[in-house]
Motif scaffolding. Structure first.
Motif, PDB file in Angstrom:
ATOM      1  N   ALA A   1       0.837  -1.210   0.000  1.00 55.67           N
ATOM      2  CA  ALA A   1       0.000   0.000   0.000  1.00 55.67           C
ATOM      3  C   ALA A   1       0.865   1.251   0.000  1.00 55.67           C
ATOM      4  CB  ALA A   1      -0.914   0.005   1.215  1.00 55.67           C
ATOM      5  N   LYS A   2       0.457   2.219  -0.793  1.00 54.88           N
ATOM      6  CA  LYS A   2       1.102   3.537  -0.823  1.00 54.88           C
ATOM      7  C   LYS A   2      -0.007   4.582  -0.776  1.00 54.88           C
ATOM      8  CE  LYS A   2       2.986   4.858  -4.683  1.00 54.88           C
ATOM      9  NZ  LYS A   2       3.946   4.972  -5.822  1.00 54.88           N
ATOM     10  N   THR A   3       0.106   5.558   0.094  1.00 59.86           N
ATOM     11  CA  THR A   3      -0.940   6.572   0.230  1.00 59.86           C
ATOM     12  C   THR A   3      -0.377   7.963  -0.019  1.00 59.86           C
ATOM     13  OG1 THR A   3      -0.572   6.919   2.595  1.00 59.86           O
ATOM     14  CG2 THR A   3      -2.091   5.149   1.971  1.00 59.86           C
ATOM     15  N   SER A   4      -1.265   8.878  -0.316  1.00 55.66           N
ATOM     16  CA  SER A   4      -0.869  10.281  -0.440  1.00 55.66           C
ATOM     17  C   SER A   4      -0.520  10.827   0.940  1.00 55.66           C
ATOM     18  CB  SER A   4      -1.995  11.100  -1.070  1.00 55.66           C
ATOM     19  OG  SER A   4      -3.201  10.928  -0.338  1.00 55.66           O
ATOM     20  N   ILE A   5       0.273  11.884   0.962  1.00 57.90           N
ATOM     21  CA  ILE A   5       0.765  12.453   2.225  1.00 57.90           C
ATOM     22  C   ILE A   5       0.405  13.936   2.283  1.00 57.90           C
ATOM     23  CG2 ILE A   5       2.812  12.927   3.616  1.00 57.90           C
ATOM     24  CD1 ILE A   5       4.143  10.521   2.274  1.00 57.90           C
ATOM     25  N   SER A   6      -0.053  14.388   3.453  1.00 57.50           N
ATOM     26  CA  SER A   6      -0.399  15.796   3.636  1.00 57.50           C
ATOM     27  C   SER A   6      -0.331  16.153   5.114  1.00 57.50           C
ATOM     28  CB  SER A   6      -1.806  16.080   3.094  1.00 57.50           C
ATOM     29  OG  SER A   6      -2.234  17.370   3.441  1.00 57.50           O
ATOM     30  N   SER A   7      -0.081  17.408   5.402  1.00 57.57           N
ATOM     31  CA  SER A   7      -0.105  17.880   6.793  1.00 57.57           C
ATOM     32  C   SER A   7      -1.527  17.949   7.333  1.00 57.57           C
ATOM     33  CB  SER A   7       0.548  19.263   6.883  1.00 57.57           C
ATOM     34  OG  SER A   7      -0.137  20.190   6.047  1.00 57.57           O
ATOM     35  N   ASP A   8      -2.527  17.847   6.437  1.00 57.33           N
ATOM     36  CA  ASP A   8      -3.930  17.945   6.849  1.00 57.33           C
ATOM     37  C   ASP A   8      -4.497  16.610   7.320  1.00 57.33           C
ATOM     38  OD1 ASP A   8      -4.093  20.660   6.248  1.00 57.33           O
ATOM     39  OD2 ASP A   8      -4.648  20.267   4.158  1.00 57.33           O
ATOM     40  N   TYR A   9      -3.838  15.502   6.984  1.00 61.67           N
ATOM     41  CA  TYR A   9      -4.397  14.200   7.328  1.00 61.67           C
ATOM     42  C   TYR A   9      -3.297  13.143   7.385  1.00 61.67           C
ATOM     43  CZ  TYR A   9      -3.934  13.433   2.284  1.00 61.67           C
ATOM     44  OH  TYR A   9      -3.442  13.323   1.003  1.00 61.67           O
ATOM     45  N   SER A  10      -3.633  12.011   7.981  1.00 59.93           N
ATOM     46  CA  SER A  10      -2.768  10.832   7.953  1.00 59.93           C
ATOM     47  C   SER A  10      -3.623   9.627   7.579  1.00 59.93           C
ATOM     48  CB  SER A  10      -2.099  10.601   9.313  1.00 59.93           C
ATOM     49  OG  SER A  10      -3.064  10.347  10.312  1.00 59.93           O
ATOM     50  N   ILE A  11      -3.031   8.681   6.835  1.00 55.40           N
ATOM     51  CA  ILE A  11      -3.763   7.502   6.384  1.00 55.40           C
ATOM     52  C   ILE A  11      -3.019   6.255   6.852  1.00 55.40           C
ATOM     53  CG2 ILE A  11      -4.636   6.219   4.387  1.00 55.40           C
ATOM     54  CD1 ILE A  11      -4.675   8.829   2.821  1.00 55.40           C
ATOM     55  N   ASN A  12      -3.769   5.327   7.447  1.00 53.50           N
ATOM     56  CA  ASN A  12      -3.202   4.051   7.874  1.00 53.50           C
ATOM     57  C   ASN A  12      -3.955   2.916   7.185  1.00 53.50           C
ATOM     58  OD1 ASN A  12      -1.556   2.298   9.710  1.00 53.50           O
ATOM     59  ND2 ASN A  12      -3.613   1.746  10.452  1.00 53.50           N
TER      60      ASN A  12
END
Length: 707
Positions: free
Chosen positions: A646-657
């Motif tokens: 799995a690869k997710t987008s990255i942002s200071s507004d959210y985290s994805i697990n």
């Protein structure tokens, strides 16, 4: 509109008996309009409001809704998607090219349909079936059906063009596929629910594999009251994928196709654009968006402004007719009316409104109008051509019935200045030419946007595809500009709309199905969604609400690696989660349904290829914290032994697990379930994230939207 029930040997008689309970016995036969008995169980009838209310309370009735009127949602595009004529194909499924049937054998044995095309319509081994529901023939008289059918499955035609414009090779995605036509619309009057459901009832029973429907309403309706949602639901139960145009309303929240079992398509541009240049007598060159195939023999013509070529009497009469009905006839309004008519008359002159232009003042001249719609009046009055101020849709060129070009506000002011400062102004309108759209693909301004107003946790539209300035076959019986006084007859024409993007996806789906005939509708849909290109957000500020998962890539969709499959049980659980009552679902599915708490799922957890979370109302003066979990299951259709990370987008507004973040498969068709948790703060109106599974060969991408 439930499933056919074996306990009713004659559905038509059953419908008659139900009507007897709500309608006077002497009026039942006149009341019954149509019974749907081939693929699902329902009927259309004339009812009073009281009878409709009584029928809705019947224990065997899923829903009762009034018949609505729906509208049509109206070459280079396949190459733009990287889908060339030389791609790998399955020769056992696709072995010829056609609208004619050269090289095609008889229809497939599974085909159970008929050719009832009516007047001036014949079938062959390419067009193997036809039915009509609201006229005397299945013959296309407006060009829409011919255009969409050839886009999806037309033969390869070299040197096709619209009178020399958009010159090249015209072809469908799967030229050897067969076509069945179901004509449900009337020119001008539109398409009624009664006929739409009749066509679904027949098409499902006839044995079609795919249904492409470039028809829709102006806004979304509740699922149980929408004939297209109902018809397509029963189609999906029979393994038929339904592809529908998203709509042409263009504003946020206007997407009209919202059911998760439908494949909803937005419209976007290709690398080819079409412009019409205007040359002024002082050497300036301006360019507008239209499709003008006319060629002037001379190089310059007199330019006249509409306000100086109008008949005051005619224009005033038209103004009076349009205003009298809305202005009170008391003496208090006499002075107001006088000044109002003077102002309105001046506006009508400048805009070239109907019946304003005087024939002897525009003969041999090009007319300048304050709206592009003034071209219709210019044509009526006998002008050589027309130049107008373009409307909001500045990304679409339409076929014009006379030499005409719309100019931007800036360019229109340039030609106004030239006109006012020149004693004898002249212009020329050149034949249209092709240009390169460097920012393509860009979602068209007219294409309806999400979010989904009926099921907020299902992202719509699903994908986008070429739908702007598409060259395809056209009915020679129809006017290419849709103007009654334009009597040209053409074999090919250029149209724009989600109607045009819809058959592109249908053709791509047919291609995928030709390589994977055992795949379910949801698997084909998933393949096209998870392999789509992500669009440039800079050019498409509504992001996924404009383009869904992205722009389709038919070649990649043929080998997606993993698919998200949705089965009937999933839809039942989702409908339970939407609080549909069990009696309604029992009639809809033809079996007992227990909407117990453990059987329900939230729509956000439907096994859908995109992931969407609606967290409520947004307040501009503060951010909203959120933490949401979603569950999905993927099926391995790539390599038997494979491992996906799995690869997710990255942002200071959210985290994805993602848990687990690695999926290991040991065989084909093996399934794996995972959970996605996204947490953060919503500071704007939308978070546009993504999850991608990759084994080094396949990249299976799902958009993840929080709003």
């Amino acid at each position: 509109m439930g499933n056919l029930d074996e306990k009713h040997e004659s559905p038509s008689s059953h419908h008659f008996n139900i009507l007897q309970e709500v309608v006077d016995i002497s009026l039942v036969r006149q009341s019954l309009v149509r019974s749907y008995t081939r693929s699902f169980n329902g009927f259309a009838a004339y009812l009073t409001p009281q009878e409709q209310e009584k029928l809705a309370d019947h224990e065997e009735v899923v829903s009762v809704f009034p018949s609505k009127t729906f509208q049509l949602q109206t070459t280079r595009s396949w190459d733009f998607m990287g889908f060339s004529e030389h791609v790998h194909r399955n020769p056992m499924v696709e072995k010829s090219l056609s609208f004619n049937d050269k090289g095609l054998g008889p229809p497939p044995k599974k085909w159970k349909g008929v050719c009832k095309g009516g007047f001036n319509f014949t079938c062959n081994n390419k067009i193997i079936g036809a039915r009509y529901y609201s006229s005397f023939s299945a013959r296309d008289t407006v060009g829409h059906g011919t255009h969409t059918a050839s886009t999806a499955a037309g033969k390869m035609v070299i040197n096709a063009s619209f009178n020399g414009i958009a010159y090249g090779v015209a072809r469908g995605a799967v030229p050897a596929s067969r076509i069945a036509a179901y004509k449900v619309c009337k020119p001008i009057l539109g398409c009624s629910s009664v006929e739409l459901l009749g066509a679904f009832d027949d098409a499902i029973a006839d044995g079609v594999d795919l249904i492409t429907i470039s028809i829709g309403g102006s806004h979304a309706g509740e699922l149980e009251n929408d004939p297209i949602s109902i018809g397509s639901f029963h189609a999906s139960q029979k393994g038929i994928l339904v592809i529908q145009s998203a709509g042409n309303s263009g504003y946020r929240g206007s997407v009209a196709s919202i059911a998760p079992w439908i494949f909803t398509v937005a419209a976007s541009t290709t690398s080819r654009g079409i412009v019409t240049k205007v040359t002024l007598g002082n050497g300036s060159i301006l360019a507008g968006k239209s499709v003008n195939s006319f060629k002037f023999r001379e190089t310059t013509f007199p330019l006249v402004y509409g306000k100086e070529a109008s008949s005051p009497g005619q224009c005033l009469e038209q103004s009076a007719k349009s205003v009298n009905s809305s202005v009170k006839k008391s003496s208090h309004f006499i002075l107001f009316r006088s000044h109002f008519f003077q102002l309105l008359n001046l506006l009508n002159f400048r805009r070239c409104e109907a019946s304003c232009l005087q024939k002897d003042l525009v003969k041999g001249k090009v007319v300048l109008c304050d709206i592009f719609g003034g071209r219709q009046e210019a044509l009526r009055a006998g002008a050589l051509g027309s130049i107008g101020l373009q409307d909001d849709a500045n990304d679409v060129s339409v076929v014009v019935p006379l030499p005409a070009s719309p100019l931007t506000k800036h360019d229109f002011s340039v030609i106004q200045s030239y006109y006012n400062s020149t004693k004898a102004p002249t212009v020329n309108i050149l034949t249209s030419e092709s240009i390169i759209n460097l920012d393509a693909p860009r979602v068209a301004s007219f294409s309806s946007r999400g979010p989904n107003n009926i099921i907020p946790d299902i992202l719509k539209p699903d994908v986008t595809a070429p739908g702007v300035e598409i060259l395809a076959a056209f009915s020679p019986m129809a006017s290419p500009s849709r103007d009654f006084s334009d009597h040209r007859s053409v074999q090919y024409s250029i149209l724009s709309g989600t109607s045009m993007s819809c058959p592109h996806v249908a053709g791509a789906a047919a291609y995928v199905k030709s390589l994977h005939p055992d795949w379910s509708p949801s698997a084909i849909k998933s393949a096209l969604m998870t392999t789509a290109w992500r669009m440039n957000v800079t050019h498409n500020q509504d992001a996924e609400f404009a383009y869904g998962s992205g722009h389709i890539d038919p070649v990649k969709a043929a080998n997606p690696g993993l698919v998200y499959e949705t089965v009937q049980e999933d839809y039942i659980k989702m409908l339970c989660g939407l609080r549909s009552d069990t009696s309604t679902l029992k009639n809809l599915f033809g079996r007992n349904v227990n909407c117990s708490e453990e059987f329900m799922i939230n729509p956000k957890d439907l096994n859908y290829p995109s992931m969407t979370i609606n967290i409520g109302t947004y307040h501009s003066n503060k951010s909203i914290p959120f933490s949401e979990k979603l569950t999905r299951t993927v099926t391995n259709v790539g390599q038997a032994n494979s491992t996906y990370k799995a690869k997710t987008s990255i942002s200071s507004d959210y985290s994805i697990n993602v848990n687990p973040s690695i999926l290991t498969f040991g065989e084909l068709n093996e399934k794996k379930t995972f959970e996605v948790t996204i947490s953060g703060k919503l500071t704007g109106n939308m978070i546009s994230a993504a999850l991608e599974w990759s084994d080094g060969v396949h990249n299976v991408r799902s958009p993840l939207v929080v709003y």
